[in-house]
Design a protein around this motif. Structure first.
Motif, PDB file in Angstrom:
ATOM      1  N   PHE A  43       1.168  -1.394   0.319  1.00 47.95           N
ATOM      2  CA  PHE A  43       0.772   0.188   0.050  1.00 47.95           C
ATOM      3  C   PHE A  43       1.044   1.308  -0.289  1.00 47.95           C
ATOM      4  CE2 PHE A  43      -3.495   2.081   2.035  1.00 47.95           C
ATOM      5  CZ  PHE A  43      -4.567   2.602   1.263  1.00 47.95           C
ATOM      6  N   SER A  44       0.873   2.458  -1.216  1.00 47.27           N
ATOM      7  CA  SER A  44       1.561   2.920  -1.209  1.00 47.27           C
ATOM      8  C   SER A  44       1.192   4.511  -2.377  1.00 47.27           C
ATOM      9  CB  SER A  44       2.912   2.669  -0.948  1.00 47.27           C
ATOM     10  OG  SER A  44       2.563   1.747  -2.669  1.00 47.27           O
ATOM     11  N   TYR A  45       1.507   5.309  -2.254  1.00 48.56           N
ATOM     12  CA  TYR A  45       1.278   6.809  -3.040  1.00 48.56           C
ATOM     13  C   TYR A  45       2.753   6.686  -3.978  1.00 48.56           C
ATOM     14  CZ  TYR A  45      -0.823  11.424  -4.659  1.00 48.56           C
ATOM     15  OH  TYR A  45      -0.729  12.296  -5.379  1.00 48.56           O
ATOM     16  N   TYR A  46       2.755   6.453  -5.308  1.00 47.13           N
ATOM     17  CA  TYR A  46       3.859   6.682  -6.004  1.00 47.13           C
ATOM     18  C   TYR A  46       3.344   7.390  -7.628  1.00 47.13           C
ATOM     19  CZ  TYR A  46       7.477   5.400  -8.840  1.00 47.13           C
ATOM     20  OH  TYR A  46       8.583   5.230 -10.304  1.00 47.13           O
ATOM     21  N   ARG A  47       4.084   8.793  -7.219  1.00 45.66           N
ATOM     22  CA  ARG A  47       4.110   9.746  -8.867  1.00 45.66           C
ATOM     23  C   ARG A  47       2.291   9.402  -8.737  1.00 45.66           C
ATOM     24  NH1 ARG A  47       8.075   7.510 -13.617  1.00 45.66           N
ATOM     25  NH2 ARG A  47       9.642   7.941 -12.448  1.00 45.66           N
ATOM     26  N   GLY A  48       1.625  10.243  -7.594  1.00 46.75           N
ATOM     27  CA  GLY A  48       0.732  10.665  -8.114  1.00 46.75           C
ATOM     28  C   GLY A  48      -0.720  10.198  -7.788  1.00 46.75           C
ATOM     29  N   LYS A  49      -0.364   8.902  -7.318  1.00 58.65           N
ATOM     30  CA  LYS A  49      -1.736   7.328  -7.583  1.00 58.65           C
ATOM     31  C   LYS A  49      -1.232   6.575  -6.477  1.00 58.65           C
ATOM     32  CE  LYS A  49      -2.359   7.556 -12.939  1.00 58.65           C
ATOM     33  NZ  LYS A  49      -2.133   6.659 -13.762  1.00 58.65           N
ATOM     34  N   TYR A  50      -2.665   5.998  -6.260  1.00 57.93           N
ATOM     35  CA  TYR A  50      -2.197   5.126  -5.106  1.00 57.93           C
ATOM     36  C   TYR A  50      -2.329   3.805  -5.462  1.00 57.93           C
ATOM     37  CZ  TYR A  50      -4.135   9.191  -1.877  1.00 57.93           C
ATOM     38  OH  TYR A  50      -3.792  10.368  -1.059  1.00 57.93           O
ATOM     39  N   HIS A  51      -1.222   2.976  -4.755  1.00 58.01           N
ATOM     40  CA  HIS A  51      -1.039   1.954  -5.227  1.00 58.01           C
ATOM     41  C   HIS A  51      -1.794   0.408  -3.828  1.00 58.01           C
ATOM     42  CE1 HIS A  51       1.070   3.028  -9.082  1.00 58.01           C
ATOM     43  NE2 HIS A  51       1.494   3.580  -8.359  1.00 58.01           N
ATOM     44  N   LEU A  52      -2.506  -0.592  -4.025  1.00 60.45           N
ATOM     45  CA  LEU A  52      -2.377  -1.253  -3.373  1.00 60.45           C
ATOM     46  C   LEU A  52      -2.562  -2.873  -3.784  1.00 60.45           C
ATOM     47  CD1 LEU A  52      -3.266  -1.868  -0.887  1.00 60.45           C
ATOM     48  CD2 LEU A  52      -5.985  -1.733  -1.566  1.00 60.45           C
ATOM     49  N   PHE A  53      -1.589  -3.715  -4.025  1.00 61.22           N
ATOM     50  CA  PHE A  53      -1.538  -4.779  -4.033  1.00 61.22           C
ATOM     51  C   PHE A  53      -2.399  -5.955  -3.259  1.00 61.22           C
ATOM     52  CE2 PHE A  53       2.372  -1.438  -4.920  1.00 61.22           C
ATOM     53  CZ  PHE A  53       1.777  -1.881  -6.605  1.00 61.22           C
ATOM     54  N   TYR A  54      -2.279  -6.770  -4.131  1.00 58.46           N
ATOM     55  CA  TYR A  54      -2.987  -7.958  -3.334  1.00 58.46           C
ATOM     56  C   TYR A  54      -2.259  -9.230  -3.316  1.00 58.46           C
ATOM     57  CZ  TYR A  54      -5.797  -7.925  -7.180  1.00 58.46           C
ATOM     58  OH  TYR A  54      -5.971  -8.196  -8.712  1.00 58.46           O
ATOM     59  N   GLN A  55      -2.644 -10.059  -2.306  1.00 64.42           N
ATOM     60  CA  GLN A  55      -2.294 -11.840  -2.210  1.00 64.42           C
ATOM     61  C   GLN A  55      -3.336 -12.522  -3.516  1.00 64.42           C
ATOM     62  OE1 GLN A  55       0.073 -13.824  -0.540  1.00 64.42           O
ATOM     63  NE2 GLN A  55       1.152 -11.834  -1.922  1.00 64.42           N
ATOM     64  N   TRP A  56      -2.882 -12.803  -4.306  1.00 65.43           N
ATOM     65  CA  TRP A  56      -4.281 -13.640  -5.014  1.00 65.43           C
ATOM     66  C   TRP A  56      -3.638 -14.839  -5.843  1.00 65.43           C
ATOM     67  CZ3 TRP A  56      -3.871 -11.917 -11.057  1.00 65.43           C
ATOM     68  CH2 TRP A  56      -5.145 -12.314 -11.537  1.00 65.43           C
ATOM     69  N   ASN A  57      -5.056 -15.190  -6.246  1.00 66.71           N
ATOM     70  CA  ASN A  57      -4.510 -16.499  -6.435  1.00 66.71           C
ATOM     71  C   ASN A  57      -5.964 -16.937  -7.746  1.00 66.71           C
ATOM     72  OD1 ASN A  57      -4.866 -19.819  -7.882  1.00 66.71           O
ATOM     73  ND2 ASN A  57      -4.908 -20.776  -5.388  1.00 66.71           N
ATOM     74  N   PRO A  58      -5.570 -16.647  -8.635  1.00 65.01           N
ATOM     75  CA  PRO A  58      -6.792 -16.166 -10.174  1.00 65.01           C
ATOM     76  C   PRO A  58      -7.536 -17.691 -10.254  1.00 65.01           C
ATOM     77  CG  PRO A  58      -4.228 -16.426 -10.682  1.00 65.01           C
ATOM     78  CD  PRO A  58      -3.686 -16.143  -9.218  1.00 65.01           C
ATOM     79  N   PHE A  59      -6.695 -18.540 -10.172  1.00 63.81           N
ATOM     80  CA  PHE A  59      -6.942 -20.470 -10.378  1.00 63.81           C
ATOM     81  C   PHE A  59      -8.001 -20.306  -9.881  1.00 63.81           C
ATOM     82  CE2 PHE A  59      -2.698 -19.824 -11.896  1.00 63.81           C
ATOM     83  CZ  PHE A  59      -2.627 -19.296 -13.145  1.00 63.81           C
ATOM     84  N   GLU A  60      -7.459 -20.659  -8.459  1.00 66.53           N
ATOM     85  CA  GLU A  60      -9.296 -21.497  -7.236  1.00 66.53           C
ATOM     86  C   GLU A  60      -9.161 -20.221  -5.999  1.00 66.53           C
ATOM     87  OE1 GLU A  60      -7.980 -25.551  -7.019  1.00 66.53           O
ATOM     88  OE2 GLU A  60      -5.575 -24.439  -7.393  1.00 66.53           O
ATOM     89  N   CYS A  61      -9.991 -20.617  -5.751  1.00 70.75           N
ATOM     90  CA  CYS A  61     -10.626 -20.224  -3.821  1.00 70.75           C
ATOM     91  C   CYS A  61      -9.795 -20.787  -3.282  1.00 70.75           C
ATOM     92  CB  CYS A  61     -12.258 -20.129  -3.682  1.00 70.75           C
ATOM     93  SG  CYS A  61     -12.691 -19.063  -5.481  1.00 70.75           S
ATOM     94  N   ASN A  62      -8.543 -20.878  -3.165  1.00 69.74           N
ATOM     95  CA  ASN A  62      -7.806 -21.321  -2.103  1.00 69.74           C
ATOM     96  C   ASN A  62      -6.541 -21.101  -1.983  1.00 69.74           C
ATOM     97  OD1 ASN A  62      -5.800 -22.339  -3.600  1.00 69.74           O
ATOM     98  ND2 ASN A  62      -7.619 -24.719  -4.140  1.00 69.74           N
TER      99      ASN A  62
END
Length: 477
Positions: A43-62
């Motif tokens: 979670f950060s503010y960089y070059r005029g924008k907020y950036h929020l990265f997140y843990q993600w499993n795109p393939f399954e709900c686990n």
């Protein structure tokens, strides 16, 4: 773009339409396009924008595969889901790009994360790794900068949070001692690539759970705050009733002695579904926090629909009268519409015209001289309701989701309570389909809960067993 990231983007394309047909998808909270989302990262503010990265499993709900997804915003309200930035495809993170943080240095946005590696027998190794970007969207991995946990700790060693104090960079990392108790350790660096172990952060919480996840240290107006998510805390009456907890202590960290003199541990959220919070400083100097509106090792109903979990809305953190207070960020007012206002003196049960819905913001003030209980039934219909009330005799705020629709995680109960001594109670409610966040008395306490009512359950009822003054302000969202 790596082949694994291309595969993840293909998964979004193939499943997005079917996932978005689910009624319980949210209107204004952040979710992954498909699969599972959990910890907010970087979670950060960089070059005029907020950036929020997140843990993600795109393939399954686990939790088997962990990428870093990426949201971007100019105002903390309108977010764009960008391409993922980290994929578990290198020797040091092949079993998951786990949680971490972001910091700007020399015009670059730098991600600091845990690479998770397991051998064929399930034995774990963890590496604290770097990735850098010149634009905040495309990142180059630099590999591990801390390759082993210190002596005296197990391989449960993860979730680095990095900050800068004068010319020194610091990182706090969640850890587990060899005796299987939770802790946090501190590192320092002059250049963010070469790190020195300073020691374990000394607290009065020697036997407080078996693992401390997602630690975060910061200061507000010179007062220190240490946030972490301890696992393995036994329930104590109204406290610690979820599978895992998230909370804070107030106290200033001395990097030279690695000592944290602090007050008592307090839960950040009194509801059912809140974990792994992370904070950042925004362009205006506010300390902003977001968290996972969910918990690990708990089954949620949307898993069968191809998506799982969401994030809380951004909350501003303040210290008032020796307590950490949380408020919705001012920017949330941008999405208000269809304003309705009511003032009344009532008793019994009452509804009002145009006070209903499944996606709204509502501020309700209740003040009674002779009532034992006052409150609100939300999402009423189809024999369903979510009960939010204040008990004057017990001096407790109570959230009851026992009749909120599809019941889940019953082993952890359906009621949450906290003590609050007040003649007037203010419920500031954000309802979003299957998520409710409630700020009590200007953020003195907060309740977050997932609920899964029927689409037709949109009524709102107010109740009191004595004469009560009520003031309601409501906006659709």
């Amino acid at each position: 773009m790596s082949e694994l990231i291309k595969k993840a983007l293909g998964e979004i394309k193939s499943k997005k339409n079917s996932v978005e047909k689910d009624y319980h998808r949210l209107d204004y909270h952040l979710m992954a396009p498909t699969g599972l989302i959990n910890d907010p990262n970087g979670f950060s503010y960089y070059r005029g924008k907020y950036h929020l990265f997140y843990q993600w499993n795109p393939f399954e709900c686990n939790h088997k595969t962990k990428f870093w997804g990426h949201f971007q915003s100019e105002d903390l309200v309108s977010w764009e889901n960008k391409s993922p930035v980290l994929a578990p495809e290198d020797w040091y993170d092949k079993n998951g790009c786990y949680s971490g943080s972001a910091i700007e240095k020399d015009g670059q946005l730098i991600l600091f994360y845990t690479g998770n590696v397991k051998d064929q027998y399930g034995n774990r190794e963890t590496y604290q790794c770097l990735a850098v970007s010149d634009n905040g969207e495309e990142f180059q991995k630099l590999g591990p900068v801390i390759t082993n946990q210190p002596n005296g700790y197990t391989r449960h060693f993860r979730d680095p949070k990095v900050w800068k104090d004068r010319e020194i960079y610091y990182s706090v990392i969640g850890a587990q001692r060899d005796n299987l108790t939770g802790a946090a350790v501190l590192y320092s660096s002059n250049d963010i690539k070469n790190w020195s172990f300073l020691g374990e952060i000394k607290t009065d919480l020697e036997n407080f759970g078996y693992m401390w996840e997602c630690p975060d240290y910061f200061e507000i107006n010179g007062e220190g705050v240490f946030i972490f998510s301890p696992q393995g805390i036994d329930a104590e009456n109204d406290k610690y009733n979820n599978i895992y907890q998230s909370g804070y202590v107030l106290g200033k960290l001395d990097p030279k002695t690695v000592n944290l003199r602090h007050g008592e541990f307090s839960e950040l959220d009194r509801g059912f579904d809140f974990y792994a919070p992370q904070t950042m400083i925004d362009k205006n100097g506010r300390r902003i926090m977001m968290a996972w509106a969910g918990l690990p090792e708990v089954d949620y109903p949307t898993e069968n629909m191809g998506w799982l979990h969401c994030l809380t809305m951004p909350r501003e953190l303040l210290i008032i009268d020796g307590k950490l207070v949380q408020k919705p960020v001012e920017e949330m007012k941008k999405i208000r519409k269809d304003f309705v206002e009511v003032q009344d003196l009532f008793s019994g049960k009452k509804s009002y015209p145009d006070i209903e819905g499944d996606s709204f913001e509502m501020i309700c003030r209740l003040k009674s001289i002779d009532a034992g209980e006052v409150g609100i039934n939300l999402r009423v219909g189809n024999n369903e309701k979510t009960v939010l009330k204040y008990d004057y005799s017990e001096k407790k705020v109570i959230l009851d989701r026992g009749s909120s629709g599809e019941i889940f995680a019953e082993e952890y109960g359906t009621v949450r309570k906290c003590f609050l001594d007040s003649l007037e109670i203010v419920f500031h409610i954000f309802m979003d389909k299957s998520l409710i966040e409630v700020f009590i008395n200007d953020g003195e306490e907060v309740f977050t809960a997932r609920i899964f009512p029927d689409e037709k359950s949109s009524g709102i009822e107010f109740f009191s067993d004595g004469k009560t003054e009520i003031s309601i302000k409501k906006w659709n969202i």
